[in-house]
Design a protein around this motif. Structure first.
Motif, PDB file in Angstrom:
ATOM      1  N   PRO A  83       0.957  -0.841   0.114  1.00  0.00           N
ATOM      2  CA  PRO A  83       0.135  -0.208   0.126  1.00  0.00           C
ATOM      3  C   PRO A  83       0.336   1.110  -0.137  1.00  0.00           C
ATOM      4  N   LYS A  84       2.409   0.923   0.843  1.00  0.00           N
ATOM      5  CA  LYS A  84       2.521   2.895   1.176  1.00  0.00           C
ATOM      6  C   LYS A  84       3.251   2.852  -0.459  1.00  0.00           C
ATOM      7  N   LEU A  85       3.472   1.702  -1.229  1.00  0.00           N
ATOM      8  CA  LEU A  85       4.931   1.947  -2.671  1.00  0.00           C
ATOM      9  C   LEU A  85       3.841   2.111  -4.000  1.00  0.00           C
ATOM     10  N   ALA A  86       2.423   1.435  -3.262  1.00  0.00           N
ATOM     11  CA  ALA A  86       1.154   2.446  -4.334  1.00  0.00           C
ATOM     12  C   ALA A  86       0.821   3.784  -4.057  1.00  0.00           C
ATOM     13  N   LEU A  87       0.788   4.057  -3.239  1.00  0.00           N
ATOM     14  CA  LEU A  87       0.930   5.754  -3.259  1.00  0.00           C
ATOM     15  C   LEU A  87       2.096   6.697  -3.864  1.00  0.00           C
ATOM     16  N   ALA A  88       2.982   6.000  -3.031  1.00  0.00           N
ATOM     17  CA  ALA A  88       4.360   6.417  -3.838  1.00  0.00           C
ATOM     18  C   ALA A  88       4.058   7.450  -5.085  1.00  0.00           C
ATOM     19  N   ILE A  89       3.263   5.429  -5.794  1.00  0.00           N
ATOM     20  CA  ILE A  89       3.805   5.961  -7.339  1.00  0.00           C
ATOM     21  C   ILE A  89       2.655   6.585  -8.044  1.00  0.00           C
ATOM     22  N   LEU A  90       1.286   6.991  -7.151  1.00  0.00           N
ATOM     23  CA  LEU A  90      -0.092   7.208  -7.342  1.00  0.00           C
ATOM     24  C   LEU A  90       0.699   8.756  -7.031  1.00  0.00           C
ATOM     25  N   SER A  91       1.504   8.943  -6.195  1.00  0.00           N
ATOM     26  CA  SER A  91       1.564  10.789  -5.805  1.00  0.00           C
ATOM     27  C   SER A  91       2.724  10.719  -7.035  1.00  0.00           C
ATOM     28  N   SER A  92       3.144  10.184  -7.838  1.00  0.00           N
ATOM     29  CA  SER A  92       4.132  10.848  -8.875  1.00  0.00           C
ATOM     30  C   SER A  92       3.161  10.725 -10.042  1.00  0.00           C
ATOM     31  N   LEU A  93       2.434   9.785 -10.334  1.00  0.00           N
ATOM     32  CA  LEU A  93       1.908   9.174 -12.195  1.00  0.00           C
ATOM     33  C   LEU A  93       0.565   9.342 -11.648  1.00  0.00           C
ATOM     34  N   SER A  94      -0.582   9.871 -12.703  1.00  0.00           N
ATOM     35  CA  SER A  94      -1.888   9.527 -12.418  1.00  0.00           C
ATOM     36  C   SER A  94      -2.311   9.004 -13.302  1.00  0.00           C
ATOM     37  N   PRO A  95      -3.854   7.877 -12.646  1.00  0.00           N
ATOM     38  CA  PRO A  95      -3.638   6.307 -12.862  1.00  0.00           C
ATOM     39  C   PRO A  95      -3.429   5.908 -14.784  1.00  0.00           C
ATOM     40  N   GLN A  96      -4.226   7.050 -15.342  1.00  0.00           N
ATOM     41  CA  GLN A  96      -4.060   7.301 -16.719  1.00  0.00           C
ATOM     42  C   GLN A  96      -1.872   7.342 -17.539  1.00  0.00           C
ATOM     43  N   GLU A  97      -1.415   7.886 -16.533  1.00  0.00           N
ATOM     44  CA  GLU A  97      -0.254   7.667 -17.147  1.00  0.00           C
ATOM     45  C   GLU A  97       0.828   6.960 -16.150  1.00  0.00           C
ATOM     46  N   ILE A  98      -0.115   5.257 -15.455  1.00  0.00           N
ATOM     47  CA  ILE A  98       0.534   3.957 -15.627  1.00  0.00           C
ATOM     48  C   ILE A  98       0.155   3.591 -16.056  1.00  0.00           C
ATOM     49  N   VAL A  99      -1.006   3.623 -17.060  1.00  0.00           N
ATOM     50  CA  VAL A  99      -2.130   2.910 -17.728  1.00  0.00           C
ATOM     51  C   VAL A  99      -1.115   3.078 -19.205  1.00  0.00           C
ATOM     52  N   GLU A 100      -0.996   4.366 -19.743  1.00  0.00           N
ATOM     53  CA  GLU A 100       0.030   4.453 -20.949  1.00  0.00           C
ATOM     54  C   GLU A 100       1.336   3.723 -20.447  1.00  0.00           C
ATOM     55  N   ALA A 101       2.102   4.268 -19.382  1.00  0.00           N
ATOM     56  CA  ALA A 101       3.511   3.579 -19.011  1.00  0.00           C
ATOM     57  C   ALA A 101       3.307   1.919 -19.365  1.00  0.00           C
ATOM     58  N   VAL A 102       2.771   0.790 -18.347  1.00  0.00           N
ATOM     59  CA  VAL A 102       2.612   0.078 -18.330  1.00  0.00           C
ATOM     60  C   VAL A 102       1.835  -0.214 -20.175  1.00  0.00           C
ATOM     61  N   GLY A 103       1.175   0.411 -21.054  1.00  0.00           N
ATOM     62  CA  GLY A 103       1.601  -0.176 -22.057  1.00  0.00           C
ATOM     63  C   GLY A 103       2.087   0.347 -23.271  1.00  0.00           C
ATOM     64  N   ARG A 104       3.126   1.133 -22.613  1.00  0.00           N
ATOM     65  CA  ARG A 104       4.244   1.249 -23.778  1.00  0.00           C
ATOM     66  C   ARG A 104       5.548   0.105 -23.071  1.00  0.00           C
ATOM     67  N   GLY A 105       5.234   0.173 -22.034  1.00  0.00           N
ATOM     68  CA  GLY A 105       6.391  -1.011 -21.155  1.00  0.00           C
ATOM     69  C   GLY A 105       7.265  -0.206 -20.768  1.00  0.00           C
ATOM     70  N   ASP A 106       7.292   1.195 -20.360  1.00  0.00           N
ATOM     71  CA  ASP A 106       7.878   1.900 -20.060  1.00  0.00           C
ATOM     72  C   ASP A 106       8.600   1.951 -18.899  1.00  0.00           C
ATOM     73  N   VAL A 107       9.350   1.033 -18.532  1.00  0.00           N
ATOM     74  CA  VAL A 107       9.736   0.543 -16.993  1.00  0.00           C
ATOM     75  C   VAL A 107      10.886   2.031 -17.345  1.00  0.00           C
ATOM     76  N   VAL A 108      11.369   2.692 -17.865  1.00  0.00           N
ATOM     77  CA  VAL A 108      11.770   4.058 -17.297  1.00  0.00           C
ATOM     78  C   VAL A 108      10.636   5.203 -16.412  1.00  0.00           C
ATOM     79  N   LYS A 109      10.158   5.536 -16.615  1.00  0.00           N
ATOM     80  CA  LYS A 109       8.948   6.395 -16.661  1.00  0.00           C
ATOM     81  C   LYS A 109       8.743   5.719 -15.445  1.00  0.00           C
ATOM     82  N   LEU A 110       8.478   4.431 -14.746  1.00  0.00           N
ATOM     83  CA  LEU A 110       8.002   3.803 -13.516  1.00  0.00           C
ATOM     84  C   LEU A 110       9.003   3.898 -12.622  1.00  0.00           C
ATOM     85  N   ALA A 111      10.403   3.396 -13.208  1.00  0.00           N
ATOM     86  CA  ALA A 111      11.236   3.709 -11.906  1.00  0.00           C
ATOM     87  C   ALA A 111      11.029   5.163 -11.723  1.00  0.00           C
ATOM     88  N   SER A 112      11.476   5.945 -12.423  1.00  0.00           N
ATOM     89  CA  SER A 112      11.306   7.367 -11.719  1.00  0.00           C
ATOM     90  C   SER A 112      11.101   7.173 -10.407  1.00  0.00           C
TER      91      SER A 112
END
Length: 193
Positions: A83-112
């Protein structure tokens, strides 16, 4: 289970909020985006919640909207993402940005995201790619895959920020090559200056 709270926002800090519901204060951890979306202390608010029960604690997490709560549920279903890491992800990326990054396989953006390493970002992409990401999935633009990421990296190598490169590339219709993506993006960047 507590699914939603409606009441007066009694406290607000960097960790979360307290919502007063009929004289009982409920403490909920929130993302930075939810904190920004909520009204000022003393105002009425609605908080969509998710309760996480562990052996040693019962934790309440709050979200400004259902879409963010659905994203939280999806993220916490991935192994090694709590839960804490999920909140950190949602603090940095919107749900739409998460979907787009996963769809593109954009590990660099997620790892940021602070606290989300490259291996966990790779696991997130692996476990979620190709799956229906639920009610928070706004749909991924067609064709945004490998060439998109390579074009973004090429623009970054030319001195543009990742954000500026992404803004320009998102305005480009799907292309079949990195060169075409870069050419179209540079044309759009040039017309804005």
């Amino acid at each position: 289970m507590i699914h939603r709270l409606r009441g007066q926002l009694a406290e607000k800090d960097m960790e979360g909020v307290v919502v007063d519901v009929g004289g009982v204060g409920y403490r909920a951890s929130t993302s930075a985006s939810t904190l920004r979306a909520l009204p000022a202390v003393g105002e009425d608010c609605v908080l969509h919640t998710r309760m996480v029960v562990r052996e040693d604690a019962m934790l309440l997490f709050g979200f400004a909207g259902r879409e963010e709560r659905a994203a939280f549920d999806t993220l916490t279903a991935v192994s090694k993402i709590g839960p804490k890491l999920a909140l950190a992800i949602l603090s940095s990326l919107s749900p739409q940005e998460i979907v787009e990054a996963v769809g593109r396989g954009d590990v660099v953006k997620l790892a940021s995201v602070p606290g989300l390493g490259k291996k966990t970002a790779e696991r997130l992409v692996l476990e979620l790619k190709g799956k229906n990401l639920g009610s928070f999935d706004p749909g991924i633009g067609g064709g945004a895959g490998g060439p998109f990421i390579e074009a973004r990296e090429a623009l970054a190598a030319l001195g543009y920020s990742i954000e500026e490169a992404e803004r320009a590339l998102q305005a480009v219709p799907p292309q079949d090559s990195v060169q075409r993506y870069v050419k179209e993006a540079l044309r759009r960047i040039g017309s804005r200056r």
